[in-house]
Scaffold this active site. Structure first.
Site, PDB file in Angstrom:
ATOM      1  N   GLU A 158       0.803  -1.115   0.159  1.00  0.00           N
ATOM      2  CA  GLU A 158       0.050  -0.035   0.196  1.00  0.00           C
ATOM      3  C   GLU A 158       0.930   1.202  -0.121  1.00  0.00           C
ATOM      4  O   GLU A 158       1.843   1.530   1.168  1.00  0.00           O
ATOM      5  CB  GLU A 158      -0.890   0.016   1.312  1.00  0.00           C
ATOM      6  CG  GLU A 158      -2.293   0.778   1.055  1.00  0.00           C
ATOM      7  CD  GLU A 158      -1.783   2.083   1.575  1.00  0.00           C
ATOM      8  OE1 GLU A 158      -1.652   3.226   0.910  1.00  0.00           O
ATOM      9  OE2 GLU A 158      -2.029   2.672   2.929  1.00  0.00           O
ATOM     10  N   CYS A 212      -2.058   9.131   2.701  1.00  0.00           N
ATOM     11  CA  CYS A 212      -1.867   8.562   1.737  1.00  0.00           C
ATOM     12  C   CYS A 212      -3.050   8.870   0.496  1.00  0.00           C
ATOM     13  O   CYS A 212      -3.153   8.917  -0.594  1.00  0.00           O
ATOM     14  CB  CYS A 212      -1.432   7.463   1.523  1.00  0.00           C
ATOM     15  SG  CYS A 212      -3.068   6.182   2.314  1.00  0.00           S
TER      16      CYS A 212
END
Length: 503
Positions: free
Chosen positions: A248, A282
């Site tokens: 990720e 993010c």
């Protein structure tokens, strides 16, 4: 999701090499932690391996019960954990509390739904294999290595830790060197309420070398959260032992605003999505593409909101400092590039960077090939560019090499646009909402990585599929040299009868 961390000061203690975790607001030392060697990492993994069999044999209900005990501890001690998160990251206390609350919800969901997602299920054997029973179940991999980030040091790694445990695995967690105390707290609290699970949730601390050692330690999978550049290094290390990896990575998420959007809602969402946690998210909003007919009105509303925000080091500040000092230069460089190449500063500008803080910056009309548009910023900046219509907004959003999350504000075409975005998750008429929903999988495409945490997909990420066929009775067995000659002929005729028809 994060950039490579600055190296903390290391020292040598009586028990070996150590490093300090620091409060990013003032640089004060919070605590010292050991730098685990490769041999020590392997020992922790071996201990987890021994515990994993006991944990898997508990079954879904036994694991759910014990994870529920841990969840109740997190509820009772939310403020304690949140205070530590606030100290190690510099984020406001309420933001840290929100992290813990989200973890409690996700941990409950994973424990409750693991059986339905992973348990044995019967499937159709097919017309030619009616003599067999076909089943599928998802078995735990064994030991999962988790490499966690610093920006959300509880919520993000627990998206792997909690789901891996619910799926029946042991875990060895290597937190970021910027937030080792949070990792230690999680491991200690787990051991406190589940003392019989000796070594099931292991912890190793250190810098990049410790993370590499975990990749080489024989774990069955690595779950990594961090920058795209670091993910490539982790993948290369894992390739040495064919250890699979869930990655990720970074994002450059876009928010799309159509002509019929609620502009007040869209502006509030854009500012929060870009500025919360000092932009160190993010899935934070870094780009906005707004239809030209409403662009000026939208930009005015964004500017009014952003201009009132100020960072600080107090518990109730809107947002805190830039946790990683090296990120300051990246943020400043992108602002400078945008302005030098013709973009305009609507709020803030070059003077907004005042380490360790960065004031809100809103930029408009920035060239699409500027680093402020193409590269992850990880700071409280927002680029707002105009487009002719929603279709062009989708096209520009998809031009990025990243593909993590996104958002669309529109009354009529929101879901339509969401389906066209090249990314893993989209919020329609909201931002980042998908991350708070345990049932929805979380992950990206392209330079944002691969694999999923959260939801049923997240549970299955930490398992291997076991397919089993069971012959129900002796007749019609074609898998033997002793089969009667008529059996294959009969099956051939049957296949023709069944499958010649195009339906």
């Amino acid at each position: 999701m994060t950039s490579t961390a600055a190296r903390p000061e290391a020292s040598t203690g009586s028990s070996g090499q150590t490093f300090d975790s620091l409060d990013p607001r003032d640089g004060s030392v919070i605590a010292s932690h050991p730098v685990h060697t490769a041999d020590e990492v392997r020992a922790v993994v071996d201990r987890a391996r021994r515990a994993s069999t006991w944990w898997a044999d508990l079954g879904f209900d036994g694991r759910r019960e014990r994870l529920g005990t841990w969840r109740r501890l997190l509820i009772d001690r939310t403020d304690e954990l949140a205070a530590l998160v606030s100290r190690e990251t510099g984020k406001p206390l309420d933001d840290a509390r929100l992290e813990v609350v989200l973890v409690i919800d996700h941990l409950h969901w994973a424990g409750k739904h693991a059986k339905a997602a992973l348990g044995r299920k019967r499937f159709e054997a097919g017309a030619l294999m009616v003599n067999h029973r076909a089943t599928i179940e998802y078995r735990p991999l064994g030991v999962i290595g988790v490499l966690g980030p610093w920006n959300y040091p509880v919520f993000t790694p627990m998206g792997s830790i909690g789901y891996a445990l619910a799926a029946g695995n042991a875990v060895v967690f290597k937190p970021s060197e910027l937030t080792p105390g949070v990792g230690q707290w999680l491991a200690d609290s787990f051991a406190e309420v589940i003392p019989e699970a000796d070594g099931l949730f292991g912890l190793v601390t250190g810098e990049g070398e410790t993370g590499a050692a975990l990749c080489r330690s024989g774990v069955d999978k690595i779950a990594f959260t961090g920058s795209t550049a670091t993910a490539k290094k982790v993948m290369a290390t894992c390739a040495e032992t064919l250890t699979p990896i869930l990655a990720e990575c970074g994002g450059k998420d876009a928010l799309l605003v159509d002509h019929d959007a609620d502009l007040d809602d869209a502006a509030a969402a854009a500012v929060w999505g870009a500025m919360s946690n000092a932009g160190q998210t993010c899935i934070g909003i870094e780009r906005v593409y707004v239809v030209d007919s409403v662009a000026e009105a939208f930009l005015d509303k964004v500017a009014q909101r952003a201009a009132t925000i100020r960072p600080g080091g107090e518990a109730r500040s809107i947002y805190g400092p830039i946790t990683m000092p090296s990120q300051i230069g990246i943020i400043a460089g992108q602002i400078d590039d945008a302005l030098t190449r013709g973009g305009r500063a609507v709020v803030g500008g070059r003077d907004s960077v005042r380490a360790p803080y960065v004031d809100p910056v809103v930029l408009a009309d920035v060239p699409e090939d500027s680093s402020a548009v193409t590269d992850e910023t990880f700071g409280p900046t927002l680029v707002v560019n105009r487009v002719r219509d929603l279709d062009e907004a989708v096209e520009r959003a998809n031009a990025s090499r990243y593909g993590l999350g996104g958002a669309v504000f529109a009354k009529k075409r929101g879901y339509e646009a969401a389906r066209k975005l090249r990314c893993g998750m989209v919020s329609v008429n909201g931002v980042i909402a998908f991350a708070a929903m345990p049932s929805l999988p979380f992950g990206g495409v392209g330079d944002s990585g691969f694999g999923r945490i959260h939801g049923r997909d997240g549970l299955r990420e930490f398992t291997r599929v076991l397919a089993v066929s069971e012959r129900r009775f002796k007749s019609l067995n074609v898998m033997t040299f002793e089969r009667p000659s008529w059996v294959v002929k009969a099956l051939s005729m049957l296949a023709g009868l069944i499958y010649r028809r195009n339906r």
